[in-house]
Structures are given as C-alpha cells and as structure tokens.
Scaffold this active site. Structure first.
Site, PDB file in Angstrom:
ATOM      1  CG  ASP A  17      -1.755   1.235   1.378  1.00  0.00           C
ATOM      2  OD1 ASP A  17      -2.425   1.592   0.393  1.00  0.00           O
ATOM      3  OD2 ASP A  17      -1.762   1.885   2.446  1.00  0.00           O
ATOM      4  CB  SER A  18       0.309   4.820  -0.532  1.00  0.00           C
ATOM      5  OG  SER A  18      -0.745   5.045   0.381  1.00  0.00           O
ATOM      6  CE1 TYR A  49       2.462   5.253  -3.622  1.00  0.00           C
ATOM      7  CE2 TYR A  49       1.049   3.373  -4.087  1.00  0.00           C
ATOM      8  CZ  TYR A  49       2.292   3.883  -3.785  1.00  0.00           C
ATOM      9  OH  TYR A  49       3.350   3.015  -3.647  1.00  0.00           O
ATOM     10  N   GLY A  50      -3.022   9.018  -3.823  1.00  0.00           N
ATOM     11  CA  GLY A  50      -4.353   9.426  -4.292  1.00  0.00           C
ATOM     12  C   GLY A  50      -4.402  10.677  -5.132  1.00  0.00           C
ATOM     13  CB  CYS A  81      -3.057   0.470  -2.408  1.00  0.00           C
ATOM     14  SG  CYS A  81      -3.090   2.204  -2.896  1.00  0.00           S
ATOM     15  CG  ASN A  82      -9.500   0.833  -2.549  1.00  0.00           C
ATOM     16  OD1 ASN A  82     -10.497   0.255  -2.941  1.00  0.00           O
ATOM     17  ND2 ASN A  82      -9.046   0.722  -1.314  1.00  0.00           N
ATOM     18  CB  THR A  83      -4.827   4.931  -5.192  1.00  0.00           C
ATOM     19  OG1 THR A  83      -5.598   5.477  -4.126  1.00  0.00           O
ATOM     20  CG2 THR A  83      -4.522   6.017  -6.210  1.00  0.00           C
ATOM     21  CD  GLU A 160       0.257   7.046   5.686  1.00  0.00           C
ATOM     22  OE1 GLU A 160       1.460   7.122   5.981  1.00  0.00           O
ATOM     23  OE2 GLU A 160      -0.295   5.989   5.291  1.00  0.00           O
ATOM     24  CB  CYS A 192      -9.325   4.883   0.577  1.00  0.00           C
ATOM     25  SG  CYS A 192      -7.661   5.305   1.152  1.00  0.00           S
ATOM     26  CB  THR A 193      -6.675  -0.003   2.353  1.00  0.00           C
ATOM     27  OG1 THR A 193      -5.545   0.712   1.822  1.00  0.00           O
ATOM     28  CG2 THR A 193      -7.175  -0.996   1.324  1.00  0.00           C
ATOM     29  CG  HIS A 194      -4.794   5.196   4.376  1.00  0.00           C
ATOM     30  ND1 HIS A 194      -4.291   4.636   3.237  1.00  0.00           N
ATOM     31  CD2 HIS A 194      -3.723   5.684   5.062  1.00  0.00           C
ATOM     32  CE1 HIS A 194      -2.972   4.774   3.225  1.00  0.00           C
ATOM     33  NE2 HIS A 194      -2.601   5.402   4.331  1.00  0.00           N
TER      34      HIS A 194
HETATM   35  N1  DGL Z   1      -4.715   3.241   0.972  1.00  0.00           N
HETATM   36  C1  DGL Z   1      -4.742   3.804  -0.323  1.00  0.00           C
HETATM   37  C2  DGL Z   1      -5.951   3.485  -1.131  1.00  0.00           C
HETATM   38  O1  DGL Z   1      -6.596   2.515  -0.823  1.00  0.00           O
HETATM   39  C3  DGL Z   1      -3.851   4.919  -0.599  1.00  0.00           C
HETATM   40  C4  DGL Z   1      -4.200   6.279  -0.453  1.00  0.00           C
HETATM   41  C5  DGL Z   1      -3.153   7.289  -0.802  1.00  0.00           C
HETATM   42  O2  DGL Z   1      -1.962   7.031  -0.692  1.00  0.00           O
HETATM   43  O3  DGL Z   1      -3.580   8.381  -1.198  1.00  0.00           O
HETATM   44  O4  DGL Z   1      -6.279   4.135  -2.075  1.00  0.00           O
END
Ligand code: DGL
Length: 278
Positions: A17-18, A49-50, A81-83, A160, A192-194
C-alpha cells in the site's frame, strides 16, 4: 498465466500500500489465515498516491510488486491499495508470474450485497474515484443499484499522522461526505484502505442507518480461495503461526510505532525498503 515454479506454500503472501492503509487488509489476512507467512511494504516514502498521476502510481505499483516477487519470493500479490489497484491491477495480473488480487472487486460485491434500498455510495481518493474503477466493478455485479461516489482528499493524511478523531477531521468529513449522505445511501464502501481507521468519524457523519463496508475481510476471503485453488495454502504439521515482515520506504521507526498501534502486536519492527534493490 504461468505460476512461478519457485514458490510453495511456505512462500509469503506479498502485499503493498502507499502506507498504513493496507494494514487493514493485513489484519484480516492474519486473522483468517494465521499460518501464512506475509511480507508487507508500506510506501510511506512516496505516499500519498491518491493525488498523483495514474502513470506515476502504476510505476510504483510495478516496482513494489516485482520487488515482492523477486526479492521476497512472494507466492501471491495483494494490492492492498485501491488507488494502485484502480490504475494498475490489469497490468500486474498480465505481467506477474504469480496470482494478483486487488481490493476493488471484493469490496464492490460486498457493497451490493448489504444494501436494502439499492442506493449505495463509494468514497476513495481522487485517483480511485476519477479512474471509474468502482463504477465498472459495480456494473459487473449486475446489481440494480444507484451509485454515488465522492473523493475524500485529506482523509489519508489524517490517518498517516495518527489524527483519526477530533474537530478538524470531523469538519472535513462533514464537507466531503455531504454528497453520499444527501443521496440517501444505506451502504457506504470505504474505497480506500486507510478509511477504516476513520470509521468512527465517518459513521458519526453518515448516521446509524448507514452500513460501512470495508473491503479488507472480503479480500481476505478471495485470497484464501485463490490459495486453495492454486494449492499454495501453507500446511503446518506443528500448528506454527506464520512469520510477518513489515517494510517501509519512509521512516521505519514511525512505521513500526504507528503500525503496531493500528495492526497489533504482529508488527514488532519495520525494515527499510528501497526501490534500488530491484
Ligand atoms: N490506501 C490507499 C488506497 O486505498 C492509498 C491512499 C493514498 O496514498 O492516497 O487508495
């Protein structure tokens, strides 16, 4: 796709993931399959990453996935990571010599299963929402649902820096979640996994009648199924638990400290990951 002949049940599941978000998926994997070995990379040195261009995220995703296969002997890649999954999953599936699982399809299937009024919502990063990946994944389910999507820039940064409650994040959530709340959805996918780490705030804004769906558990079920199908489940005769290795491209002391609080005791230490090894 030829399965790499170097892998066996003892090889680790590789995931990335990011940053800390994929730990929600790691938790679900460890709970469902405690005997599996696992290597996790949090790309905290290059997060978020988003808000980055799709090509850049795709490049990072390929580096991380190939590193997990080449350097760590991963038997499967979980794009936690969805992105990254929204822009790179198809290419990773095509080019990697091991199975690759993303979080988008499992989440979309869970979402359409729980809705009662057929009005569903998805929230995610700007990259994920603008990729249209969820519109496509929900269309593929064939469910007769109306989908409302909303990008939530800023949510990841709060997680984060370990600020998952309080007025600031609440004010942002009130503003960003307005479109999905106003649409009357009764099920909201945390795309988003966060975001599961912000469940409290999101739930307070959406109200008690809205079910929050996280793709973590669903993804873990798909991973288990794929390991069974490919005969790559780890068999142990002594019941020994799996080994879990955590790497970060950023500050490893911070990764270990916050990561342990978010994931649990399995995250004892973190090791430096850098892309020049591949
Ligand atoms: N956890 C990420 C996702 O699922 C990353 C989000 C990011 O880095 O912006 O998209």
């Amino acid at each position: 796709m030829p399965l790499s002949d170097k892998v066996s049940g003892d090889s680790p599941i590789g995931m990335f993931d990011s940053g800390f978000g994929g730990l929600t998926v790691a938790r679900a994997l460890i709970d469902l399959m405690p005997h599996e070995n696992l290597v996790y990379i949090g790309d905290t040195g290059r997060y978020p990453y988003g808000n980055k261009p799709a090509d850049e995220v795709r490049g990072y995703a390929k580096e991380l996935a190939w590193s997990l296969v080449r350097e760590y002997g991963a038997k499967m890649i979980v794009v936690a990571c969805n992105t990254a999954a929204s822009v790179a999953l198809d290419e990773l599936v095509d080019e990697l010599p091991v199975p690759v699982i993303g979080v988008i399809d499992p989440g979309a299937r869970a979402l359409v299963r729980v809705t009662r009024n057929n009005k569903v919502g998805v929230i995610g990063t700007v990259g994920t929402i603008s990729s249209g990946a969820y519109v496509q994944a929900i269309r593929v389910t064939g469910a007769p649902v109306a989908l409302t999507s909303a990008a939530c820039p800023g949510f990841v940064e709060f997680v984060e820096r370990d600020q998952t409650t309080g007025d600031e994040v609440m004010v942002l959530a009130e503003r960003l979640l307005a479109p999905v709340r106003d649409a009357g959805v009764d099920a909201l996918l945390l795309g988003c996994t966060h975001y599961p780490y912000l469940s409290r705030v999101i739930s307070d804004v959406m109200g008690p009648g809205v079910v929050l769906v996280s793709s973590a558990d669903e993804t873990a079920f798909v991973v288990k199924q794929e390991l069974e199908t490919t005969h790559l489940i780890r068999e142990t005769t002594d019941g020994s638990l799996g080994e879990h290795q955590f790497l970060s491209s950023g500050d490893i002391a911070w990764f270990a400290q916050l990561g342990r609080r978010l994931l649990g005791p399995e995250l004892e230490t973190a090791t430096q990951w850098s892309n020049n090894k591949i």
